[in-house]
Scaffold this motif. Sequence first.
Motif, PDB file in Angstrom:
ATOM      1  N   PHE A 145       0.892  -1.198   0.242  1.00  0.00           N
ATOM      2  CA  PHE A 145       0.051  -0.165   0.071  1.00  0.00           C
ATOM      3  C   PHE A 145       0.889   1.323   0.112  1.00  0.00           C
ATOM      4  N   SER A 146       0.295   2.205  -0.636  1.00  0.00           N
ATOM      5  CA  SER A 146       1.120   3.621  -0.768  1.00  0.00           C
ATOM      6  C   SER A 146       0.199   4.657  -0.811  1.00  0.00           C
ATOM      7  N   TYR A 147       0.634   5.880  -0.740  1.00  0.00           N
ATOM      8  CA  TYR A 147      -0.056   6.941  -1.029  1.00  0.00           C
ATOM      9  C   TYR A 147       0.216   7.939  -2.044  1.00  0.00           C
ATOM     10  N   ASP A 148      -0.743   8.430  -2.761  1.00  0.00           N
ATOM     11  CA  ASP A 148      -0.278   9.427  -3.746  1.00  0.00           C
ATOM     12  C   ASP A 148      -1.286  10.663  -3.827  1.00  0.00           C
ATOM     13  N   ASN A 149      -0.428  11.655  -3.721  1.00  0.00           N
ATOM     14  CA  ASN A 149      -0.932  13.063  -3.389  1.00  0.00           C
ATOM     15  C   ASN A 149      -2.360  13.202  -4.182  1.00  0.00           C
ATOM     16  N   LEU A 150      -2.639  12.776  -5.403  1.00  0.00           N
ATOM     17  CA  LEU A 150      -3.855  13.176  -6.234  1.00  0.00           C
ATOM     18  C   LEU A 150      -4.854  12.139  -5.924  1.00  0.00           C
ATOM     19  N   ARG A 151      -4.412  10.773  -6.029  1.00  0.00           N
ATOM     20  CA  ARG A 151      -5.311   9.834  -5.779  1.00  0.00           C
ATOM     21  C   ARG A 151      -5.733   9.322  -4.262  1.00  0.00           C
ATOM     22  N   GLY A 152      -4.828   9.548  -3.455  1.00  0.00           N
ATOM     23  CA  GLY A 152      -5.065   9.097  -2.199  1.00  0.00           C
ATOM     24  C   GLY A 152      -4.418   7.663  -2.134  1.00  0.00           C
ATOM     25  N   LEU A 153      -4.953   6.667  -1.080  1.00  0.00           N
ATOM     26  CA  LEU A 153      -4.174   5.590  -0.686  1.00  0.00           C
ATOM     27  C   LEU A 153      -4.333   4.536  -2.043  1.00  0.00           C
ATOM     28  N   MET A 154      -3.402   3.997  -2.467  1.00  0.00           N
ATOM     29  CA  MET A 154      -3.195   3.014  -3.582  1.00  0.00           C
ATOM     30  C   MET A 154      -2.854   1.571  -2.916  1.00  0.00           C
TER      31      MET A 154
ATOM     32  N   VAL B 254       3.987   4.451   3.894  1.00  0.00           N
ATOM     33  CA  VAL B 254       3.171   4.289   2.570  1.00  0.00           C
ATOM     34  C   VAL B 254       3.366   5.821   1.767  1.00  0.00           C
ATOM     35  N   GLY B 255       4.241   6.828   2.516  1.00  0.00           N
ATOM     36  CA  GLY B 255       4.498   8.003   1.853  1.00  0.00           C
ATOM     37  C   GLY B 255       3.787   9.076   2.186  1.00  0.00           C
ATOM     38  N   HIS B 256       3.107   8.873   3.274  1.00  0.00           N
ATOM     39  CA  HIS B 256       2.350  10.197   4.015  1.00  0.00           C
ATOM     40  C   HIS B 256       2.619  10.097   5.543  1.00  0.00           C
ATOM     41  N   SER B 257       2.876  10.869   6.381  1.00  0.00           N
ATOM     42  CA  SER B 257       3.235  10.835   7.494  1.00  0.00           C
ATOM     43  C   SER B 257       2.110  10.369   8.651  1.00  0.00           C
ATOM     44  N   THR B 258       0.634  10.985   7.883  1.00  0.00           N
ATOM     45  CA  THR B 258      -0.629  10.425   8.788  1.00  0.00           C
ATOM     46  C   THR B 258      -0.802   8.899   8.652  1.00  0.00           C
ATOM     47  N   TYR B 259      -0.040   8.236   7.623  1.00  0.00           N
ATOM     48  CA  TYR B 259      -0.411   6.701   7.440  1.00  0.00           C
ATOM     49  C   TYR B 259       0.622   6.167   7.979  1.00  0.00           C
TER      50      TYR B 259
ATOM     51  N   TYR C 188       2.420 -16.105  -1.700  1.00  0.00           N
ATOM     52  CA  TYR C 188       1.429 -14.972  -1.518  1.00  0.00           C
ATOM     53  C   TYR C 188       2.095 -14.156  -0.378  1.00  0.00           C
ATOM     54  N   ASN C 189       2.553 -12.745  -0.747  1.00  0.00           N
ATOM     55  CA  ASN C 189       2.982 -11.810   0.373  1.00  0.00           C
ATOM     56  C   ASN C 189       1.962 -10.766   0.443  1.00  0.00           C
ATOM     57  N   ILE C 190       1.752 -10.074   1.575  1.00  0.00           N
ATOM     58  CA  ILE C 190       1.091  -8.910   1.781  1.00  0.00           C
ATOM     59  C   ILE C 190       1.491  -7.899   3.093  1.00  0.00           C
ATOM     60  N   ILE C 191       1.754  -6.766   2.832  1.00  0.00           N
ATOM     61  CA  ILE C 191       2.215  -6.005   3.852  1.00  0.00           C
ATOM     62  C   ILE C 191       1.106  -4.817   4.211  1.00  0.00           C
ATOM     63  N   ILE C 192       0.542  -4.799   5.426  1.00  0.00           N
ATOM     64  CA  ILE C 192      -0.620  -4.208   5.607  1.00  0.00           C
ATOM     65  C   ILE C 192      -0.359  -3.263   6.731  1.00  0.00           C
ATOM     66  N   PRO C 193      -0.546  -1.963   6.222  1.00  0.00           N
ATOM     67  CA  PRO C 193      -0.453  -0.738   7.425  1.00  0.00           C
ATOM     68  C   PRO C 193      -1.388  -1.085   8.452  1.00  0.00           C
ATOM     69  N   GLY C 194      -1.040  -0.510   9.654  1.00  0.00           N
ATOM     70  CA  GLY C 194      -1.760  -1.037  10.868  1.00  0.00           C
ATOM     71  C   GLY C 194      -3.447  -0.251  10.875  1.00  0.00           C
ATOM     72  N   PHE C 195      -3.560   0.796   9.965  1.00  0.00           N
ATOM     73  CA  PHE C 195      -4.902   1.662  10.095  1.00  0.00           C
ATOM     74  C   PHE C 195      -5.735   0.886   9.336  1.00  0.00           C
ATOM     75  N   LEU C 196      -5.285  -0.219   8.360  1.00  0.00           N
ATOM     76  CA  LEU C 196      -6.122  -1.159   7.818  1.00  0.00           C
ATOM     77  C   LEU C 196      -6.631  -2.202   8.352  1.00  0.00           C
ATOM     78  N   ASP C 197      -7.846  -2.591   8.859  1.00  0.00           N
ATOM     79  CA  ASP C 197      -8.160  -3.869   9.480  1.00  0.00           C
ATOM     80  C   ASP C 197      -8.911  -4.673   8.404  1.00  0.00           C
ATOM     81  N   TYR C 198      -8.335  -5.913   8.062  1.00  0.00           N
ATOM     82  CA  TYR C 198      -8.932  -6.958   7.033  1.00  0.00           C
ATOM     83  C   TYR C 198      -9.324  -8.179   7.831  1.00  0.00           C
TER      84      TYR C 198
END
Length: 679
Positions: free
Chosen positions: A74-83, A235-240, A203-213
Amino acid sequence: MTYFLLPIRLSRLCRRNVLSIPFLLFFFIFQAFAQDDFKPKLGLIDRASLEMNAYPGDSTAEAVFLYDYGKVTFSYDNLRGLMMTTNIWVRVKILKESALERASVDIPYYMGSSYKDQEWVEDLKGYTYNLENNQIVRTELEKKAIRREKTSDTQTTVKFNLPNAKKGSIIEYSYSRVSPMSVRHEPEIWTFQGAVPRKWSEYNIIIPGFLDYKMTMGGYIPLDIHKQEPLNVSVGHSTYDGPGLSYRFVIKDVPAFVNEPFITTASDYVSKINFELASINVPGEMKKNFSQTWDNVERTLDEATWFGGELRKSGFLKDMRDEIAAKSTDPLERMNLAYRHIQERMKWDGYSGLFAAGGIKKAYDNRKGNACDINLMLTVLLRELDLECDPVLLSTRAHGYLHQEIPMLESFNYVIAHVKIGEKAYFLDASESFAKPGLLPERALNGVGRIIPKKGKGRFLEIIPADSQSKLEMITANIVPEDGTIKGSYSISYGGYEALDWRSKYGAEGDNVFHDDLKKAVPEWNIQKVAIQNKAEDFKGTVNVTCQFEMEDENASPAVFYFNPVLAGRWTKNPLKAKERIYPIDLGTGISASFIGNFTLPDGYALEEMPKAEIIVLPDKGGKFSYQVRQVGNVIQVNSTIIVSRTRFLSEEYADLKEFFERVVQKHAQPLVIKKKNI
């Protein structure tokens, strides 16, 4: 020893045997089974794989995935938000020419109306490897060979053919698909198993703590590596940015999925991982919940114009309500009259679904609709007749098993009606033109359904068929060894699902259609005077067929006559072929098949040897096979009865069931020898 908190709720969903851990603080210790690791390099291949002519684990395989890899970040894009970025890497050995189609690859992705709602595919690379003059030759996919085609209003597909692919080649490609979370907020299902073997599936996945799956794992092949570890995720944004978890799942030497007899649909059995977004909880912002409860699902249905709204429309049925009410005050009789009216009036268009798309009144006027239309209008009519009737949502066998632990409207694709009269309950489906009340079509026999009551909360109901595949065949005949002939009468009674299948095929046809099929089924018989009773008059009764027949054995002699007494309903092969099975067996319905034969011999003839009677019983009252031959005077009496009362068997019971069927086949193949007695 290190313990850490798991923000993903993990459940293991296997067919019929479900373990769920909802809303649980789950501690997990890393466990890697005895397993060599495997981390190849893109663009480099080993000689041994190229020289391989057949896969050791499955000599029949047309291809084998040497490496099947997926990774989600997961990453953050300034125009599109979370990616969300999905990396795919596939390496396949082509063993037979029939697998060359795997060199033609399609990668679909979503294209919305705004650039913020568009996915894209990037970093596409492809290679083909061959042995030429004992040297490894690598052919690279050229960029000009990559095409992008608009395949629908919202979908574009990347297409390419890997060059120089042929039998013996190894093909390899990798790419990344980038998805705004507004388009795709859940990773796609990852399947470890497919039509050909996979030597290594990861299969690999890296999940930020703010996402609950919520994560569910299905299938019957255990993981060889299951690793998770905490890490700081940027993810490229200090908030996330912050703590998160990394997961790695591996199964090695995965066998091809074989579509064996007596299963529902392949997706119920293949080993896979599925994700559902439960919530997003960004520090300093409001928590957003996505996960549903069954109450949410039922509220959605009740408020939907295409479901709950339709159940509140009854004016167009009032005349029929009054007509039925005038005929009877008995609740059961009213149910039968209402069911028969909808069944006779409506023609099913072959579609399932939960939507009364054009409305049940329109479907009623047009005399045609989907299963939802038909059974919702039946529900409304029965309610108008003061019967306790509610819709039941279920998943058909082809749609897949319904997981009660996952509240999702998408889990359902079919609607039937449920009526309770006194202490007895009835499941009704009026979309079947030839079904009696309470006999659901086999497509609806998939374990459970969820009732949506007019008042109160919904609940799950187990759907167990009361009827079986029922068939009784009888032959009364005279044997004339001197002529080598058997001549007599044959009758067959179809009941339960056998009757439904017969009527569905022949009920609306002329009798000659069945006559012709009967003659094709037993070409060695000379058939005369075929008669059919209760073809479609009373669906509660059996379909009864009688005929006269004669058959002749040109190799017979007056002194010795060989014949197989199970002239009808003979089991000639075992439906269970595999030596072993890891999947459970789902018959759908029970089996009840009986044969009775009475063969009269002329004076001076008798059985040379009386076969031993046989009785075979499945464990836990699962079934019984009995076979007996005896001679009373000059009449040979033959009785064969096959009953399988359970519809589901665990994989551990496969050997017993396979042996049970095998003994039926063996006994049914046993000939009798009739000899002329010495006087």
